[in-house]
Design a protein around this motif. Sequence first.
Motif, PDB file in Angstrom:
ATOM      1  N   MET A 112      49.162  15.561   5.377  1.00  0.00           N
ATOM      2  CA  MET A 112      48.551  16.919   6.083  1.00  0.00           C
ATOM      3  C   MET A 112      50.375  17.206   6.407  1.00  0.00           C
ATOM      4  SD  MET A 112      45.525  18.243   8.865  1.00  0.00           S
ATOM      5  CE  MET A 112      46.908  18.008  10.752  1.00  0.00           C
ATOM      6  N   THR A 113      50.170  18.396   6.047  1.00  0.00           N
ATOM      7  CA  THR A 113      51.787  18.936   6.566  1.00  0.00           C
ATOM      8  C   THR A 113      51.534  20.447   6.975  1.00  0.00           C
ATOM      9  OG1 THR A 113      51.578  20.369   4.248  1.00  0.00           O
ATOM     10  CG2 THR A 113      52.254  18.329   4.181  1.00  0.00           C
ATOM     11  N   LEU A 114      52.548  21.048   8.253  1.00  0.00           N
ATOM     12  CA  LEU A 114      52.842  21.573   8.381  1.00  0.00           C
ATOM     13  C   LEU A 114      52.972  23.010   8.427  1.00  0.00           C
ATOM     14  CD1 LEU A 114      53.133  20.636  12.532  1.00  0.00           C
ATOM     15  CD2 LEU A 114      50.768  20.902  11.181  1.00  0.00           C
ATOM     16  N   ALA A 115      52.568  24.242   8.178  1.00  0.00           N
ATOM     17  CA  ALA A 115      52.867  25.198   7.404  1.00  0.00           C
ATOM     18  C   ALA A 115      54.222  25.507   8.566  1.00  0.00           C
ATOM     19  CB  ALA A 115      52.062  25.966   7.087  1.00  0.00           C
ATOM     20  N   LYS A 116      54.863  26.367   7.615  1.00  0.00           N
ATOM     21  CA  LYS A 116      55.752  27.645   8.310  1.00  0.00           C
ATOM     22  C   LYS A 116      55.341  28.457   8.669  1.00  0.00           C
ATOM     23  CE  LYS A 116      60.870  25.128   7.714  1.00  0.00           C
ATOM     24  NZ  LYS A 116      60.365  24.614   6.202  1.00  0.00           N
ATOM     25  N   GLU A 117      54.214  29.322   8.444  1.00  0.00           N
ATOM     26  CA  GLU A 117      53.623  30.402   7.971  1.00  0.00           C
ATOM     27  C   GLU A 117      52.622  30.606   7.769  1.00  0.00           C
ATOM     28  OE1 GLU A 117      55.939  33.742   6.442  1.00  0.00           O
ATOM     29  OE2 GLU A 117      57.869  32.982   7.406  1.00  0.00           O
ATOM     30  N   ILE A 118      51.794  30.748   8.731  1.00  0.00           N
ATOM     31  CA  ILE A 118      50.587  31.218   8.431  1.00  0.00           C
ATOM     32  C   ILE A 118      50.440  32.184   7.564  1.00  0.00           C
ATOM     33  CG2 ILE A 118      47.900  32.228   8.974  1.00  0.00           C
ATOM     34  CD1 ILE A 118      48.968  31.674  12.089  1.00  0.00           C
ATOM     35  N   PRO A 119      48.951  31.718   5.940  1.00  0.00           N
ATOM     36  CA  PRO A 119      48.861  32.774   4.708  1.00  0.00           C
ATOM     37  C   PRO A 119      49.318  34.256   5.413  1.00  0.00           C
ATOM     38  CG  PRO A 119      48.028  30.806   4.044  1.00  0.00           C
ATOM     39  CD  PRO A 119      48.570  30.519   5.967  1.00  0.00           C
ATOM     40  N   GLU A 151      54.011  28.231  14.624  1.00  0.00           N
ATOM     41  CA  GLU A 151      54.783  27.134  13.918  1.00  0.00           C
ATOM     42  C   GLU A 151      53.105  25.600  13.682  1.00  0.00           C
ATOM     43  OE1 GLU A 151      58.241  26.371  14.147  1.00  0.00           O
ATOM     44  OE2 GLU A 151      57.493  28.683  13.693  1.00  0.00           O
ATOM     45  N   ALA A 152      52.084  25.740  13.732  1.00  0.00           N
ATOM     46  CA  ALA A 152      50.961  24.765  14.202  1.00  0.00           C
ATOM     47  C   ALA A 152      50.620  24.696  13.645  1.00  0.00           C
ATOM     48  CB  ALA A 152      51.310  24.338  15.464  1.00  0.00           C
ATOM     49  N   ALA A 153      50.232  25.570  12.744  1.00  0.00           N
ATOM     50  CA  ALA A 153      48.722  25.740  11.054  1.00  0.00           C
ATOM     51  C   ALA A 153      49.022  25.064   9.867  1.00  0.00           C
ATOM     52  CB  ALA A 153      48.705  27.216  10.239  1.00  0.00           C
ATOM     53  N   PRO A 154      48.499  23.874  10.250  1.00  0.00           N
ATOM     54  CA  PRO A 154      47.957  22.740   8.953  1.00  0.00           C
ATOM     55  C   PRO A 154      47.662  23.591   8.188  1.00  0.00           C
ATOM     56  CG  PRO A 154      46.765  22.596  11.049  1.00  0.00           C
ATOM     57  CD  PRO A 154      46.966  23.539  10.859  1.00  0.00           C
ATOM     58  N   VAL A 155      48.676  23.338   6.756  1.00  0.00           N
ATOM     59  CA  VAL A 155      47.738  23.123   5.227  1.00  0.00           C
ATOM     60  C   VAL A 155      47.076  22.511   4.762  1.00  0.00           C
ATOM     61  CG1 VAL A 155      48.571  23.585   2.667  1.00  0.00           C
ATOM     62  CG2 VAL A 155      49.588  24.860   5.251  1.00  0.00           C
ATOM     63  N   VAL A 156      46.091  21.657   4.709  1.00  0.00           N
ATOM     64  CA  VAL A 156      44.644  20.916   4.298  1.00  0.00           C
ATOM     65  C   VAL A 156      44.728  20.844   3.173  1.00  0.00           C
ATOM     66  CG1 VAL A 156      43.184  19.214   4.765  1.00  0.00           C
ATOM     67  CG2 VAL A 156      44.310  20.782   6.977  1.00  0.00           C
ATOM     68  N   SER A 157      45.343  20.430   2.303  1.00  0.00           N
ATOM     69  CA  SER A 157      44.649  20.417   0.822  1.00  0.00           C
ATOM     70  C   SER A 157      42.363  20.170   0.292  1.00  0.00           C
ATOM     71  CB  SER A 157      45.200  19.473  -0.098  1.00  0.00           C
ATOM     72  OG  SER A 157      44.789  17.661   0.181  1.00  0.00           O
ATOM     73  N   GLN A 171      38.067  14.010   1.084  1.00  0.00           N
ATOM     74  CA  GLN A 171      38.112  12.870   2.066  1.00  0.00           C
ATOM     75  C   GLN A 171      37.450  12.826   3.137  1.00  0.00           C
ATOM     76  OE1 GLN A 171      39.230   9.623   0.284  1.00  0.00           O
ATOM     77  NE2 GLN A 171      39.361  10.363  -1.608  1.00  0.00           N
ATOM     78  N   ALA A 172      37.769  13.803   4.099  1.00  0.00           N
ATOM     79  CA  ALA A 172      37.064  13.441   5.005  1.00  0.00           C
ATOM     80  C   ALA A 172      36.029  13.628   5.399  1.00  0.00           C
ATOM     81  CB  ALA A 172      37.590  14.721   5.828  1.00  0.00           C
ATOM     82  N   VAL A 173      35.068  14.712   4.303  1.00  0.00           N
ATOM     83  CA  VAL A 173      33.675  14.338   4.182  1.00  0.00           C
ATOM     84  C   VAL A 173      33.381  12.802   4.239  1.00  0.00           C
ATOM     85  CG1 VAL A 173      31.266  15.508   3.181  1.00  0.00           C
ATOM     86  CG2 VAL A 173      33.654  16.877   3.902  1.00  0.00           C
ATOM     87  N   ARG A 174      34.255  12.704   3.284  1.00  0.00           N
ATOM     88  CA  ARG A 174      33.671  10.803   2.147  1.00  0.00           C
ATOM     89  C   ARG A 174      33.893  10.047   3.583  1.00  0.00           C
ATOM     90  NH1 ARG A 174      34.128   7.742  -2.234  1.00  0.00           N
ATOM     91  NH2 ARG A 174      34.604   5.551  -1.570  1.00  0.00           N
ATOM     92  N   THR A 175      34.906  10.115   4.378  1.00  0.00           N
ATOM     93  CA  THR A 175      34.868   8.913   5.475  1.00  0.00           C
ATOM     94  C   THR A 175      33.491   9.305   6.130  1.00  0.00           C
ATOM     95  OG1 THR A 175      37.520   9.828   6.058  1.00  0.00           O
ATOM     96  CG2 THR A 175      36.482   8.758   7.482  1.00  0.00           C
ATOM     97  N   LEU A 176      33.094  10.678   6.454  1.00  0.00           N
ATOM     98  CA  LEU A 176      31.890  10.918   7.398  1.00  0.00           C
ATOM     99  C   LEU A 176      30.931  10.187   7.565  1.00  0.00           C
ATOM    100  CD1 LEU A 176      31.716  14.703   8.212  1.00  0.00           C
ATOM    101  CD2 LEU A 176      32.766  12.403   9.991  1.00  0.00           C
ATOM    102  N   VAL A 217      32.477  20.823   1.481  1.00  0.00           N
ATOM    103  CA  VAL A 217      33.554  21.365   1.568  1.00  0.00           C
ATOM    104  C   VAL A 217      33.400  22.983   1.062  1.00  0.00           C
ATOM    105  CG1 VAL A 217      36.331  21.700   1.075  1.00  0.00           C
ATOM    106  CG2 VAL A 217      34.634  19.378   1.687  1.00  0.00           C
ATOM    107  N   LYS A 218      33.048  23.452   0.029  1.00  0.00           N
ATOM    108  CA  LYS A 218      32.545  25.016  -0.146  1.00  0.00           C
ATOM    109  C   LYS A 218      31.829  25.307   0.829  1.00  0.00           C
ATOM    110  CE  LYS A 218      31.094  26.824  -4.906  1.00  0.00           C
ATOM    111  NZ  LYS A 218      29.730  26.854  -5.159  1.00  0.00           N
ATOM    112  N   ALA A 219      30.618  24.896   0.872  1.00  0.00           N
ATOM    113  CA  ALA A 219      29.883  25.872   2.264  1.00  0.00           C
ATOM    114  C   ALA A 219      30.464  26.229   3.000  1.00  0.00           C
ATOM    115  CB  ALA A 219      28.629  24.321   2.353  1.00  0.00           C
ATOM    116  N   LEU A 220      31.498  25.287   4.189  1.00  0.00           N
ATOM    117  CA  LEU A 220      32.082  25.153   5.321  1.00  0.00           C
ATOM    118  C   LEU A 220      33.024  26.081   4.889  1.00  0.00           C
ATOM    119  CD1 LEU A 220      32.649  21.652   7.078  1.00  0.00           C
ATOM    120  CD2 LEU A 220      31.043  23.821   7.916  1.00  0.00           C
ATOM    121  N   LYS A 221      33.578  26.080   3.965  1.00  0.00           N
ATOM    122  CA  LYS A 221      34.155  27.341   3.359  1.00  0.00           C
ATOM    123  C   LYS A 221      34.140  28.788   3.684  1.00  0.00           C
ATOM    124  CE  LYS A 221      38.400  25.318   1.337  1.00  0.00           C
ATOM    125  NZ  LYS A 221      39.765  25.037   0.193  1.00  0.00           N
TER     126      LYS A 221
END
Length: 215
Positions: free
Chosen positions: A1-8, A21-27, A33-38, A59-63
């Motif tokens: 997970m990286t931190l974005a300089k700017e929010i889109p 500053e702190a908005a994370p960009v998550v692929s 992978q997070a759902v798989r871990t769950l 992921v599609k449903a949550l989005k």
Amino acid sequence: MTLAKEIPTSLNGNLPNFSTEAAPVVSEEEMRQAVRTLLLGLGENPDREGLKDTPKRVVKALKFLTSGYHQSLDELLNGAVFHENTDEMVLVRDIDIFSSCEHHILPILGRAHVAYIPDGKVIGLSKVARICEMYGRRLQVQERLTAQIADALQGLLKPKGVAVVVEASHMCMVMRGVQKVGSWTSTSAVRGVFSEDAKTRQEFMSLIRHTPNFS
Ligand SMILES: Nc1nc2c(ncn2[C@@H]2O[C@H](COP(=O)(O)OP(=O)(O)OP(=O)(O)O)[C@@H](O)[C@H]2O)c(=O)[nH]1
Ligand SMILES: [Zn+2]
């Protein structure tokens, strides 16, 4: 997970809890992978046939269920504000609400009743429902959802007043936790003349209780 300089820019103003500053960009892949871990944590085998596409689906449903973060009032309004010389109450009732509670990410199911008293401007009726959808399709508490709908209309139309009632059942109170099947919560937000004048507020309340004979 990286931190974005700017929010889109599409998210500007919509993510209440991240500073720029702190908005994370998550692929997408990291989300899957997070759902798989769950699933693994729940004791499931994420590789079995029925579950192998589940991370992608979740992921599609949550989005979709949080797609309101990517909308803006400007966009959904599409210019549908019209000058109209009326100051009679406009009420759009029984707008279905499908939201998600921010504590458990479980459904909040209900309906909204939205009224305003114009002051020279009216809004396309469908746009009232679209405003409810936009704020509903975010992680919410019912009180904030109700206030956001009221404030959006107040800001867009500068009407004489706005009143919003949301009645909803929280699946986190029904399917788990305290398990109160049939419980529902009513929240209201009143602005302008609806907060100043009890008679106007009462008229609104009696209109949302009345059963029309076509329904
Ligand atoms: N005010 C408000 N509370 C909500 C809403 N949605 C869920 N909650 C409540 O948020 C609270 C979170 O409480 P916690 O004790 O942290 O979480 P919990 O252990 O899962 O709580 P229980 O649901 O009581 O089992 C619960 O009382 C939920 O009923 C909402 O829209 N508005
Ligand atoms: Zn909840």
